[in-house]
Design a protein around this motif. Sequence first.
Motif, PDB file in Angstrom:
ATOM      1  N   TYR A 128       1.160   9.792 -10.974  1.00  0.00           N
ATOM      2  CA  TYR A 128       2.020   8.606 -10.879  1.00  0.00           C
ATOM      3  C   TYR A 128       1.421   7.600  -9.877  1.00  0.00           C
ATOM      4  CZ  TYR A 128       6.083   6.000  -9.030  1.00  0.00           C
ATOM      5  OH  TYR A 128       6.917   5.023  -8.562  1.00  0.00           O
ATOM      6  N   HIS A 129       0.963   8.120  -8.745  1.00  0.00           N
ATOM      7  CA  HIS A 129       0.359   7.297  -7.684  1.00  0.00           C
ATOM      8  C   HIS A 129      -0.847   6.498  -8.213  1.00  0.00           C
ATOM      9  CE1 HIS A 129      -0.977   6.206  -3.680  1.00  0.00           C
ATOM     10  NE2 HIS A 129      -2.039   6.986  -3.707  1.00  0.00           N
ATOM     11  N   ILE A 130      -1.764   7.182  -8.869  1.00  0.00           N
ATOM     12  CA  ILE A 130      -2.987   6.482  -9.308  1.00  0.00           C
ATOM     13  C   ILE A 130      -2.767   5.616 -10.549  1.00  0.00           C
ATOM     14  CG2 ILE A 130      -4.577   8.112  -8.226  1.00  0.00           C
ATOM     15  CD1 ILE A 130      -5.030   9.364 -10.994  1.00  0.00           C
ATOM     16  N   VAL A 135     -10.104   0.554   3.712  1.00  0.00           N
ATOM     17  CA  VAL A 135      -9.168   0.622   4.842  1.00  0.00           C
ATOM     18  C   VAL A 135      -8.364   1.918   4.780  1.00  0.00           C
ATOM     19  CG1 VAL A 135      -7.190  -0.500   5.957  1.00  0.00           C
ATOM     20  CG2 VAL A 135      -9.042  -1.895   5.036  1.00  0.00           C
ATOM     21  N   ASP A 136      -7.957   2.306   3.566  1.00  0.00           N
ATOM     22  CA  ASP A 136      -7.204   3.544   3.360  1.00  0.00           C
ATOM     23  C   ASP A 136      -8.001   4.756   3.859  1.00  0.00           C
ATOM     24  OD1 ASP A 136      -5.187   5.225   2.368  1.00  0.00           O
ATOM     25  OD2 ASP A 136      -6.086   5.346   0.378  1.00  0.00           O
ATOM     26  N   CYS A 137      -9.248   4.846   3.427  1.00  0.00           N
ATOM     27  CA  CYS A 137     -10.082   6.008   3.804  1.00  0.00           C
ATOM     28  C   CYS A 137     -10.350   6.030   5.303  1.00  0.00           C
ATOM     29  CB  CYS A 137     -11.414   5.972   3.060  1.00  0.00           C
ATOM     30  SG  CYS A 137     -11.235   6.242   1.307  1.00  0.00           S
ATOM     31  N   LYS A 165      -3.976   0.811  -7.315  1.00  0.00           N
ATOM     32  CA  LYS A 165      -5.369   0.637  -7.744  1.00  0.00           C
ATOM     33  C   LYS A 165      -6.406   1.020  -6.695  1.00  0.00           C
ATOM     34  CE  LYS A 165      -4.376  -3.666  -9.269  1.00  0.00           C
ATOM     35  NZ  LYS A 165      -4.723  -5.002  -9.754  1.00  0.00           N
ATOM     36  N   HIS A 166      -5.984   1.691  -5.606  1.00  0.00           N
ATOM     37  CA  HIS A 166      -6.938   1.945  -4.526  1.00  0.00           C
ATOM     38  C   HIS A 166      -7.619   3.310  -4.573  1.00  0.00           C
ATOM     39  CE1 HIS A 166      -2.985   3.199  -2.876  1.00  0.00           C
ATOM     40  NE2 HIS A 166      -3.686   4.158  -2.303  1.00  0.00           N
ATOM     41  N   HIS A 167      -7.488   4.015  -5.716  1.00  0.00           N
ATOM     42  CA  HIS A 167      -8.238   5.272  -5.890  1.00  0.00           C
ATOM     43  C   HIS A 167      -9.094   5.153  -7.147  1.00  0.00           C
ATOM     44  CE1 HIS A 167      -6.095   7.463  -2.737  1.00  0.00           C
ATOM     45  NE2 HIS A 167      -4.964   6.958  -3.209  1.00  0.00           N
ATOM     46  N   PRO A 168     -10.069   4.233  -7.121  1.00  0.00           N
ATOM     47  CA  PRO A 168     -10.788   3.921  -8.359  1.00  0.00           C
ATOM     48  C   PRO A 168     -11.593   5.083  -8.941  1.00  0.00           C
ATOM     49  CG  PRO A 168     -11.822   2.827  -6.496  1.00  0.00           C
ATOM     50  CD  PRO A 168     -10.542   3.417  -5.988  1.00  0.00           C
ATOM     51  N   HIS A 192       0.818  -1.219   0.000  1.00  0.00           N
ATOM     52  CA  HIS A 192       0.000   0.000   0.000  1.00  0.00           C
ATOM     53  C   HIS A 192       0.856   1.276   0.000  1.00  0.00           C
ATOM     54  CE1 HIS A 192      -3.314   2.697   0.655  1.00  0.00           C
ATOM     55  NE2 HIS A 192      -2.629   3.274   1.628  1.00  0.00           N
ATOM     56  N   ASP A 193       0.520   2.201  -0.922  1.00  0.00           N
ATOM     57  CA  ASP A 193       1.227   3.490  -1.041  1.00  0.00           C
ATOM     58  C   ASP A 193       2.737   3.325  -1.262  1.00  0.00           C
ATOM     59  OD1 ASP A 193      -1.002   5.083  -0.992  1.00  0.00           O
ATOM     60  OD2 ASP A 193      -0.746   5.771   1.076  1.00  0.00           O
ATOM     61  N   PHE A 194       3.140   2.264  -1.943  1.00  0.00           N
ATOM     62  CA  PHE A 194       4.582   2.117  -2.231  1.00  0.00           C
ATOM     63  C   PHE A 194       5.098   3.301  -3.067  1.00  0.00           C
ATOM     64  CE2 PHE A 194       4.950   1.021  -6.725  1.00  0.00           C
ATOM     65  CZ  PHE A 194       3.665   0.611  -7.054  1.00  0.00           C
TER      66      PHE A 194
HETATM   67 ZN   LIG Z   1      -3.266   6.286  -2.089  1.00  0.00          ZN
END
Ligand SMILES: [Zn+2]
Length: 158
Positions: free
Chosen positions: A86-88, A113-115, A92-95, A53-55
């Motif tokens: 770059y992040h998105i 879980v992120d939110c 894949k966690h910001h659909p 997550h968030d690597f």
């Molecule tokens: Zn994120």
Amino acid sequence: MVIIYKNPNGDTRTAKKDASFKEFQEANDMHREDVKNVMNELALKIIINGALHDFTKKTKEELFYNNFLSTINNSTNFVDDEWYQYHISNEKHHPLSKCHDDITLLDILETIVDCVCAGMARSRDVRPIEINSEILEKALTNTTDMVKNMIEVKNSKL
Ligand SMILES: [Zn+2]
């Protein structure tokens, strides 16, 4: 890969008409074992999602920091900036920002879980998770395909 052995006897639609109680029990045990094995594999996938997550915060941490400061100090648009894009593109966690073609319900779980973690850490409050039914449908289809691809069906244990 999870190996599943063919056995029609646990289901009224597929069982043979004279299935014995022993065969019935066998089918029930096999099915419970199959589901447990696949769920175990899914749990491992969730562990990997968590570990990665968030690597992209680490692989381009200076860019992230620069864009972060620029938004705070110069009111630039963080979302349009290089790091967030770059992040998105790589996670894949910001659909809603970018829905990847191969998104699964495991990614959606990561979004939740992120939110919740971010909300709780920042203000002890959680905003409604932003997602839509189109994304959920896609994730459902992809998750079903993923689980199907995790299984190999064999004819008998012999
Ligand atoms: Zn994120």
